[in-house]
Design a protein around this motif. Structure first.
Motif, mmCIF file in Angstrom:
data_model
loop_
_atom_site.group_PDB
_atom_site.id
_atom_site.type_symbol
_atom_site.label_atom_id
_atom_site.label_comp_id
_atom_site.label_asym_id
_atom_site.label_seq_id
_atom_site.Cartn_x
_atom_site.Cartn_y
_atom_site.Cartn_z
ATOM 1 N N ARG A 53 42.940 51.090 19.864
ATOM 2 C CA ARG A 53 42.250 49.829 20.075
ATOM 3 C C ARG A 53 42.173 49.536 21.571
ATOM 4 N NH1 ARG A 53 41.349 45.855 16.489
ATOM 5 N NH2 ARG A 53 42.823 46.801 15.029
ATOM 6 N N GLU A 67 40.780 46.531 22.737
ATOM 7 C CA GLU A 67 40.810 45.097 22.949
ATOM 8 C C GLU A 67 41.908 44.478 22.093
ATOM 9 O OE1 GLU A 67 36.977 43.665 21.971
ATOM 10 O OE2 GLU A 67 35.934 44.757 23.562
ATOM 11 N N THR A 68 42.268 43.251 22.426
ATOM 12 C CA THR A 68 43.280 42.566 21.619
ATOM 13 C C THR A 68 42.723 42.265 20.229
ATOM 14 O OG1 THR A 68 42.550 40.404 22.415
ATOM 15 C CG2 THR A 68 44.306 41.524 23.656
ATOM 16 N N ILE A 69 43.621 42.170 19.271
ATOM 17 C CA ILE A 69 43.191 41.904 17.889
ATOM 18 C C ILE A 69 42.692 40.473 17.751
ATOM 19 C CG2 ILE A 69 43.976 41.824 15.480
ATOM 20 C CD1 ILE A 69 46.042 43.901 16.164
ATOM 21 N N GLY A 70 43.285 39.556 18.485
ATOM 22 C CA GLY A 70 42.866 38.162 18.403
ATOM 23 C C GLY A 70 43.521 37.400 17.272
ATOM 24 N N ASP A 88 57.466 44.090 27.321
ATOM 25 C CA ASP A 88 56.193 44.721 27.646
ATOM 26 C C ASP A 88 56.173 46.149 27.099
ATOM 27 O OD1 ASP A 88 55.381 42.457 28.962
ATOM 28 O OD2 ASP A 88 56.117 43.158 30.922
ATOM 29 N N THR A 123 53.295 32.323 20.657
ATOM 30 C CA THR A 123 54.106 33.201 19.820
ATOM 31 C C THR A 123 55.478 32.591 19.588
ATOM 32 O OG1 THR A 123 55.052 35.410 19.574
ATOM 33 C CG2 THR A 123 54.955 34.517 21.800
ATOM 34 N N ILE A 174 45.869 32.378 20.258
ATOM 35 C CA ILE A 174 46.168 33.746 20.653
ATOM 36 C C ILE A 174 47.303 33.802 21.673
ATOM 37 C CG2 ILE A 174 45.189 35.806 21.748
ATOM 38 C CD1 ILE A 174 42.491 34.975 20.594
ATOM 39 N N ASP A 175 47.423 32.772 22.505
ATOM 40 C CA ASP A 175 48.417 32.804 23.579
ATOM 41 C C ASP A 175 49.750 32.174 23.179
ATOM 42 O OD1 ASP A 175 47.526 30.250 23.354
ATOM 43 O OD2 ASP A 175 47.060 29.970 25.482
#
Length: 524
Positions: A70, A72-75, A57, A51, A48-49
């Motif tokens: 949403r 929360e993050t999608i994950g 941002d 890319t 997830i961390d």
């Protein structure tokens, strides 16, 4: 599947996938076998961390989703650029395509695609065209469409054509809507479309989608339409018949003209599914058989790539009776200029058109490829295409009929495809086992379990572009696999053994599908 401690799904025995290189005596530490590289799921490879791109941002902004945004993050897993390239390149090597080998799909012509077609379709004037350009700036494209339309009308012996339908089933709907419009114009509210058992599966679906009741017409023992049964069912409620010719048993409907005459005498129309036009192009003109509407799969008959959901094109030719009801728009040459005839200027032609099939005109890339194919072959070359396709299919039929049940072999020559059944296999062995065995031999499986009129059907279409050597290799492999199925060789039940993935437990996959993963490790 299970969840690892980062909340990402991982492979497990629950999905019954066994990876090559990780089982048995020939296992390797990496799971790779020399240049056959094992590839993990993207959820296992990425994190997830991580890319491959840097994004700014997201600025604070008031949501317009009314509380549905949403929280929360999608994950989703992230990969670096090099990891992404490697992931998809490795997956692509698991693929099979016409440029790798024989693609024997029945009723879905998969032939070699000449690179000349691709070169023409990539010319800037075609590849970069936009549907909203001024008409004077796309005269070349209009000329291609008009010339292709002329070829198609000539090859089918039909006076009118709609170029806009985007694929076969779309073309079917176009033809049926034209039939409905013609009946409505004369105040004739008919409700039934007759569909023979040997027709393509999309035919009844299209008729039902258009609001008609569908009734089956049985086939004879030799695999053709039962003419007596069809004539007996005709009446004032029958809008028409949807017939596939050559049909899905791989046979030409010898009574096609009699069928058309009977339907017309009863006040109905005849729709022909032209998906199998590859078998008769240059040899038979459907218009001479009394057909009122027929779609032509450019991506099958005229060699344009359509594997993996690629683009299709399904122009529809019409008889004089249906021409006024054909869809808009269409291209017409007026003097030295090509014009797009639309609703506001359609009085002369298609005055009773049922409307539009699509927002614009059709598939320009497919038109360019198809016309290139036609011009490079010429009329005599297109005739040879169908002759060679039929020759290859009959060679397969006669090369296998001694080891595979061929229910319609006594019916005479097949057309572009040969049909076999699973009769004679050892108990517990099925057509699916034959298909999996072919994968081990390096071949894409044939069409399975279709048409439904034959139990355990195996429908094989070699096309005209396969050499005798390629067909002999396929026939040899298939004879070897059939021998294993007849002898009850248990090894075949576990095939494929050499593919990147082993056989799935399809029953488990159907009964216990895993659709969505949550951080709580619950499968929803």
């Amino acid at each position: 599947m299970s969840m690892n401690n980062q909340g990402r799904p991982t492979r497990s025995e629950d999905v019954r996938i066994q990876d090559i290189g990780t089982k048995g005596a020939n296992a390797t530490f990496t799971g790779n076998r020399a240049l056959i590289l094992e590839e993990k799921l993207i959820f296992e490879s990425g994190s997830i961390d991580r890319t491959g791109v840097d994004l700014p941002d997201i600025p604070d902004a008031k949501s317009r989703l009314g509380g549905l945004e949403r929280s929360e993050t999608i994950g989703l897993p992230g990969l670096s650029e090099s990891e992404t390239v490697r992931h998809y390149t490795r997956l692509s090597r698991f693929n099979y395509g016409i440029d790798l080998g024989f693609f024997p799909l029945g009723s879905c012509t998969m032939k070699h695609n000449p690179r000349l077609n691709e070169k023409m379709a990539r010319l800037p004037g075609f590849a970069d065209i936009h549907p909203l350009q001024p008409q004077e700036s796309v005269q070349g494209a209009y000329q291609v469409i008009d010339e292709l339309a002329t070829w198609l009308k000539t090859l089918t012996g039909m006076p009118a054509i709609a170029m806009s339908p985007k694929a076969g089933a779309h073309g079917e709907l176009c033809g049926i809507l034209a039939i409905r419009s013609a009946l409505e114009a004369r105040g004739d509210a008919r409700e039934v479309i007759l569909v023979p058992e040997s027709a393509h599966g999309t035919n009844p679906a299209t008729a039902a989608f258009a609001g008609y009741k569908v009734e089956d017409i049985p086939a004879t023992k030799e695999g053709r339409v039962d003419l007596d049964a069809l004539v007996a069912r005709l009446g004032p409620d029958v809008a028409g018949v949807m017939i596939t010719n050559p049909n899905t048993c791989g046979l030409f409907e010898r009574d096609m003209k009699k069928i058309s005459d009977a339907v017309h005498d009863a006040g109905g129309f005849v729709y022909c599914d032209g998906a199998n036009f590859n078998a008769i192009v240059g040899k038979v003109r459907p218009g001479d058989l009394g057909i009122d509407a027929m779609h032509i799969n450019l991506h099958k008959t005229f060699s344009t790539p359509h594997g993996g959901g690629g683009p299709g094109s399904g122009p529809v030719v019409f008889s004089a009776a249906l021409e006024p009801f054909a869809p808009l728009p269409f291209v017409e040459k007026q003097g030295d200029t090509y014009k797009l005839v639309e609703e506001e200027n359609a009085e002369e032609h298609h005055a009773q058109s049922f409307g539009r099939m699509v927002a614009f005109h059709g598939q320009m890339g497919m038109f360019t490829r198809a016309l290139t194919y036609m011009l490079s072959h010429g009329g005599d070359g297109l005739k040879q295409v169908s002759e060679d396709a039929v020759l290859n299919a009959n060679y397969i039929l006669r090369s296998l009929e001694d080891v595979l049940d061929a229910p319609f072999a006594p019916s005479g020559y097949c057309m572009h495809e040969a049909l076999f059944s699973d009769k004679g296999f050892a108990e517990g062995f099925t057509t699916l086992d034959i298909a999996k065995g072919l994968i081990d031999e390096g071949f894409h499986p044939m069409t399975m379990y279709f048409p439904l009129v034959v139990h355990g059907a195996m429908l094989i279409e070699p096309t005209e572009t396969e050499s005798k050597e390629a067909i002999d290799e396929f026939v040899g492999a298939l004879r070897h696999i059939v021998a294993a199925a007849k002898s009850g060789d248990a090894k075949l039940k576990a095939a494929p053994h050499h593919a990147p993935r082993r056989r799935l437990d399809e029953t488990l996959a159907a009964r216990k599908p895993v659709l969505v993963y949550k951080e709580t490790q619950d499968a929803v």
